[in-house]
Scaffold this motif. Structure first.
Motif, PDB file in Angstrom:
ATOM      1  N   ALA A 221      23.528  68.644  55.819  1.00  0.00           N
ATOM      2  CA  ALA A 221      24.894  68.912  55.390  1.00  0.00           C
ATOM      3  C   ALA A 221      25.918  68.875  56.519  1.00  0.00           C
ATOM      4  N   LEU A 222      25.491  69.152  57.751  1.00  0.00           N
ATOM      5  CA  LEU A 222      26.443  69.108  58.863  1.00  0.00           C
ATOM      6  C   LEU A 222      26.455  67.760  59.583  1.00  0.00           C
TER       7      LEU A 222
ATOM      8  N   MET B 254      39.192  69.062  53.535  1.00  0.00           N
ATOM      9  CA  MET B 254      39.740  68.493  52.298  1.00  0.00           C
ATOM     10  C   MET B 254      39.278  69.291  51.089  1.00  0.00           C
ATOM     11  N   VAL B 255      38.007  69.710  51.100  1.00  0.00           N
ATOM     12  CA  VAL B 255      37.505  70.517  49.989  1.00  0.00           C
ATOM     13  C   VAL B 255      38.271  71.831  49.906  1.00  0.00           C
TER      14      VAL B 255
ATOM     15  N   TYR C  11      26.487  74.617  46.942  1.00  0.00           N
ATOM     16  CA  TYR C  11      26.626  73.166  46.733  1.00  0.00           C
ATOM     17  C   TYR C  11      25.300  72.496  46.409  1.00  0.00           C
ATOM     18  N   ARG C  12      25.257  71.773  45.322  1.00  0.00           N
ATOM     19  CA  ARG C  12      24.190  70.837  44.987  1.00  0.00           C
ATOM     20  C   ARG C  12      24.870  69.652  44.312  1.00  0.00           C
ATOM     21  N   PHE C  13      24.583  68.454  44.749  1.00  0.00           N
ATOM     22  CA  PHE C  13      25.216  67.296  44.124  1.00  0.00           C
ATOM     23  C   PHE C  13      24.695  67.174  42.697  1.00  0.00           C
TER      24      PHE C  13
ATOM     25  N   LEU D 272      32.274  65.404  50.032  1.00  0.00           N
ATOM     26  CA  LEU D 272      31.381  65.917  51.068  1.00  0.00           C
ATOM     27  C   LEU D 272      30.336  64.897  51.515  1.00  0.00           C
ATOM     28  N   LEU D 273      30.046  63.909  50.682  1.00  0.00           N
ATOM     29  CA  LEU D 273      28.993  62.943  51.002  1.00  0.00           C
ATOM     30  C   LEU D 273      29.476  61.757  51.827  1.00  0.00           C
TER      31      LEU D 273
END
Length: 440
Positions: free
Chosen positions: A12-13, A22-23, A94-96, A127-128
């Motif tokens: 994730a980082l 942005m989120v 968070y989970r896509f 985020l991706l």
């Protein structure tokens, strides 16, 4: 705040700070949950390239499984003050959960081909961006270079030997990308373990220099690995080394490797010498800063395989595929879809969801990339093939795109894609993309 442990090694980082900021701003504005469509494409191919190759899809999906913000990641973000508490709560959960479609790994692509489509809320998809692009840009650049090298080599195998010329983790990814584009083996053991790739390697010049004589070094290697081993013969005098190698290993000597000098001339002379010594089955492997042009020149020489390093793992001079990740559609406050596009000079994008097909002539040869905007493209009666395949549906990764088997399938997809292209795809001279991209 819910803080479930992340996967063994969170990805994730592996991102840019502005994805998270942005989120935070979107959560504050109320737009974070707007349903969005992002597309990945490249505006142009590197100079002279006729096509690109999609690679890294399997790696990207594996990373997506681990794209979670665990306790360690959340605590660090909090300590640094990068985002506020509300955003940290969002990231911790968070989970896509969206959908991802894309060109099958190994597929060839053209400028503006929508090689990946991500559909999710803005926050989830945003985020991706960095992670997706970092994987696809690197691996597609390597695979695109590897494909040209494999084409130049024809029926002769190419093996990847570039680990010492790039970052240690890039080396593993490069070996995988090369395998997608036709390379038959790698020197990198981690790539072999992780992806089930065949591995190769015997000795470097240092092994010869370690011993009191070249003869002693060859004898030690043959004793350890048998006469079928590959002996490196250019530490001192190539032709004396070939004679020693043949004398020590006998007619069962597996191969000799040439790593310097005029390889075309040397290969011919070494082949003649080996044959005169009775080593008619001993193969000749060449290395030394090879690229597709050097390999093409060596096609006239009696070479059996090519070891490729630096020029491969640096993308043949183009270490990125120049892919971008652009928002092309979002919903408004009423949930209705709205096409959006960037309109900056030299960096304009085309709004609307793209639907790509490849069209074929009556002989079954690919003739165009047809891209419909908002709906399937006009085919005008031509035979076509769908290019998008489902990769993630409702947050669930489609398992056929994971594991060692996905590399083999991607390699077959690549071979099949190349077989469809016009003959111009094999030309190494500068030229336009082999297929036009037609929007409708």
């Amino acid at each position: 705040m819910t803080r479930e442990p992340a996967a063994t090694q969170s990805t994730a980082l592996l991102t840019d700070q502005y994805e998270l900021t942005m989120v935070q701003a979107a959560l504050a504005s109320g737009a974070a949950e707007r349903r969005c469509v992002f597309e990945v494409f490249t505006r142009h191919l590197p100079a002279g390239r006729r096509y690109g190759v999609v690679a890294g899809t399997g790696r990207m999906l594996e990373g997506l499984e681990q794209f979670q913000f665990g306790t360690a990641e959340i605590d660090w973000l909090a300590e640094q003050g990068i985002v506020d508490g509300r955003t940290l709560d969002y990231l911790a959960d968070y989970r896509f959960s969206g959908d991802i479609h894309g060109y099958a790994e190994g597929e060839v692509f053209m400028p503006d081909s929508p090689v990946l489509r991500v559909e999710a809320s803005f926050a989830e998809a945003c985020l991706l961006e960095t992670f997706v692009l970092s994987v696809l840009n690197h691996d597609s650049a390597i695979a695109s270079a590897a494909s040209r090298m494999s084409l130049a080599a024809g029926d002769r195998p190419c093996v990847e030997m570039g680990s010492r010329r790039t970052h240690e983790l890039s080396a593993v990814a490069s070996a995988r990308a090369a395998a997608v584009a036709g390379f038959t083996a790698t020197s990198n053991l981690e790539a072999g373990r992780r992806w089930g790739l065949p591995t190769i390697g015997t000795a470097a010049h240092s092994f010869t220099l370690l011993h009191d004589s070249e003869e002693e070094a060859f004898a030690a290697q043959v004793e350890a690995f048998g006469p079928g081993t590959t002996l490196l013969v250019d530490t001192y005098d190539v032709f004396e080394a070939v004679r020693r190698a043949a004398r020590i290993a006998g007619p069962e000597l597996g191969a000799v490797r040439l790593d310097s000098g005029d390889l075309v001339e040397q290969a011919g002379e070494v082949r003649a010498l080996l044959d005169s010594l009775g080593n008619t089955d001993t193969k000749i492997i060449v290395s030394s800063d090879l690229d597709e042009h050097a390999i093409a020149r060596l096609q006239a020489a009696p070479v059996d395989s090519y070891g490729v390093g630096t020029k491969l793992v640096t993308g043949g001079g183009f270490p990125t595929a120049a892919m971008v990740y652009k928002l092309v559609q979002r919903t408004d406050d009423d949930g209705a879809p709205v096409s959006v596009a960037k309109n900056a000079p030299g960096k304009a994008s085309l709004g609307g969801v793209k639907h790509p097909l490849r069209s074929f002539d009556e002989a079954g040869r690919a003739e165009a990339e047809l891209i419909g905007v908002g709906a399937s493209p006009e085919t005008h009666g031509a035979s076509t093939r769908e290019l998008m395949v489902p990769l993630v549906l409702g947050g669930e990764i489609q398992q056929e795109h994971l594991g060692a088997g996905c590399v083999r399938r991607a390699a077959q997809r690549h071979a099949d894609s190349l077989a469809e292209l016009p003959a111009a795809a094999k030309r190494l001279q500068d030229g336009d993309p082999v297929l036009p991209t037609i929007f409708s």
